[in-house]
Structure formats: C-alpha cells, structure tokens
Design a protein around this motif. Structure first.
Motif, mmCIF file in Angstrom:
data_model
loop_
_atom_site.group_PDB
_atom_site.id
_atom_site.type_symbol
_atom_site.label_atom_id
_atom_site.label_comp_id
_atom_site.label_asym_id
_atom_site.label_seq_id
_atom_site.Cartn_x
_atom_site.Cartn_y
_atom_site.Cartn_z
ATOM 1 N N SER A 279 0.836 -1.217 0.000
ATOM 2 C CA SER A 279 0.000 0.000 0.000
ATOM 3 C C SER A 279 0.865 1.260 0.000
ATOM 4 O O SER A 279 0.658 2.179 0.789
ATOM 5 N N VAL B 158 0.338 3.617 3.399
ATOM 6 C CA VAL B 158 -0.923 3.921 4.086
ATOM 7 C C VAL B 158 -1.015 3.137 5.390
ATOM 8 O O VAL B 158 -1.756 3.501 6.293
ATOM 9 N N LEU B 159 -0.216 2.083 5.526
ATOM 10 C CA LEU B 159 -0.320 1.179 6.668
ATOM 11 C C LEU B 159 0.618 1.510 7.818
ATOM 12 O O LEU B 159 0.475 0.955 8.899
ATOM 13 N N GLY C 31 2.519 4.634 10.102
ATOM 14 C CA GLY C 31 2.571 6.057 10.438
ATOM 15 C C GLY C 31 3.955 6.641 10.225
ATOM 16 O O GLY C 31 4.946 5.924 10.068
ATOM 17 N N GLY D 62 0.488 12.367 14.139
ATOM 18 C CA GLY D 62 -0.177 11.090 14.366
ATOM 19 C C GLY D 62 -0.132 10.706 15.829
ATOM 20 O O GLY D 62 0.235 11.502 16.701
ATOM 21 N N ASP E 247 0.583 2.881 14.097
ATOM 22 C CA ASP E 247 -0.758 3.274 13.667
ATOM 23 C C ASP E 247 -0.708 4.489 12.740
ATOM 24 O O ASP E 247 -0.233 5.558 13.122
ATOM 25 N N PRO E 248 -1.221 4.356 11.497
ATOM 26 C CA PRO E 248 -1.159 5.455 10.542
ATOM 27 C C PRO E 248 -2.352 6.407 10.628
ATOM 28 O O PRO E 248 -2.355 7.456 9.991
ATOM 29 N N ASP E 249 -3.353 6.037 11.427
ATOM 30 C CA ASP E 249 -4.595 6.801 11.468
ATOM 31 C C ASP E 249 -4.794 7.495 12.809
ATOM 32 O O ASP E 249 -4.276 7.055 13.838
ATOM 33 N N GLN F 143 -11.085 13.586 3.786
ATOM 34 C CA GLN F 143 -10.109 12.516 4.033
ATOM 35 C C GLN F 143 -10.585 11.488 5.058
ATOM 36 O O GLN F 143 -9.900 10.484 5.283
ATOM 37 N N GLN G 226 -12.173 8.368 6.559
ATOM 38 C CA GLN G 226 -12.528 7.039 6.064
ATOM 39 C C GLN G 226 -13.651 6.484 6.931
ATOM 40 O O GLN G 226 -13.530 6.430 8.153
ATOM 41 N N ASN H 23 -6.348 9.051 7.768
ATOM 42 C CA ASN H 23 -4.968 8.641 7.555
ATOM 43 C C ASN H 23 -4.088 9.890 7.545
ATOM 44 O O ASN H 23 -4.296 10.788 6.734
ATOM 45 N N GLN I 8 -2.014 10.680 4.205
ATOM 46 C CA GLN I 8 -2.863 11.153 3.121
ATOM 47 C C GLN I 8 -3.418 12.549 3.403
ATOM 48 O O GLN I 8 -3.528 13.373 2.496
#
Length: 197
Positions: A41, A53-54, A56, A67, A129-131, A162, A164, A177, A180
């Motif tokens: 990804s 994306v997976l 951080g 993050g 953790d990317p989110d 952005q 999700q 994310n 992003q």
C-alpha cells in the motif's frame, strides 16, 4: 527404519507444501487481485515512494498534522521494531508520559477548544498506527489553519474529505490517515498558490 523414512518424506512434503507452494500461491493471487495492497500500500509522489498507508510517520513540523505517539524501539514508527511501551496503567512512567504529551499538545495547539483526544496521548499496540480519530484531526485544525494561512473551514473540509468511514458502515470508527491528510494539505497549498512551508 521404514517408519523413519516415511516420517522424513512426510516432513519434507509438508515443508514444501506449507513453506513454499502455499505462500507462492497466496502471494500470486494477492498480486493479481490486490496488487496495490500486496506491494505494501505504498504512496508515490513525483515518482518516488513517500510512505505507506499502513505505517505512520513521525511528523515534527508545526505545519502538519501529528499522528499517534509511537513507542517503537530506537525511533518512532520503526517498522522493524513494532510494539508498545508495555507500561502498566499503574506505572508512574506512563503517567509522566501522558502529562508531558498533554502539556506539549496544549502548547502546540493553543487555539484548540475541544477536549484533548485520547489517541493523541496514547500510543497504539503496534506503535505504527497510521490513522487518527476525526476528533484528533479537528483538535489540530486551528494550528494547521493558522500556520498554513488557511481558513479553519477549509481545513475542516479537508478533514471531512479525508475521513474514512467504518467498514460496512458499522465496523470500527471513522478515521483519518495522517499521511494522506498531510499530502492533501500540500496539494491544497499548491492549488491556492500559497507560499511554501
């Protein structure tokens, strides 16, 4: 002797099937059906990989969203040392870390009016953790708007774009994310012809 020979043959056969054939089969299917995910990804910009994306990233600049804290060994978001701090709730070091993070976040975001989101204080179990939650992004929005000379409404709209949604509409929480979102911030800056940061 026959039993030993049979055991060795079965062991070798199972090793080939489960250790070679099955992984190659699954990898081949993944590359055909889900090529982007199978390759990690990865996100590219100007023909170079800027991240995944997976996983951080450790943003330091005041012009970017931050993050979750990362407790991986050696340095934050170290994908080779995924893990948490493993500090118990009763551990004074954990309380001290929360206190320091809280003070730092309040100093960085003096115009934030909401309660400090918990995911900006706590690291994830993986440390990668990317989110972040929508509330964590909105908490940082006034700082981003001020530093980037954008309207708060523009930044909040970008966060909404952005965001999700939960899987199937009900599994999990809405998240943003960070990579992003920060890339979208840079694109917005270019669209509005604002000075580089």
């Amino acid at each position: 002797m026959n039993m030993l020979r049979s055991s060795i043959v079965v062991l070798a056969l199972l090793a080939i099937i489960t250790g070679v054939a099955y992984p190659l089969f699954v990898t081949g299917i993944a590359n055909v059906l889900f090529p982007w995910q199978a390759k990690g990804s990865l996100i590219e910009q100007d023909n170079r990989v800027v991240g995944s994306v997976l996983i951080g990233q450790n943003y330091q600049s005041e012009n970017y969203f931050l993050g979750r804290p990362s407790a991986t060994a050696d340095h934050p978001y170290n994908a080779l040392a995924s893990g948490a701090s493993n500090l118990a709730v009763s551990n004074p070091e954990l309380n001290e870390a929360f206190s320091q993070r809280s003070q730092q976040l309040r100093a960085q975001n003096p115009d934030a009016t909401s309660i400090l989101p918990v995911d900006l204080l706590t690291s994830s179990a993986s440390g990668l953790d990317p989110d972040i939650s929508v509330s964590a992004a909105l908490y940082q929005a006034p700082r981003i708007a001020k530093n980037r000379q954008l309207s708060l409404k523009d930044v909040e709209s970008l966060i909404a774009i952005q965001t999700q949604k939960p899987l199937f509409g009900f599994i999990g929480e809405p998240v943003v994310n960070v990579l992003q979102l920060n890339m979208a911030l840079d694109e917005l800056k270019q669209q509005l012809n604002l000075p580089a940061h």
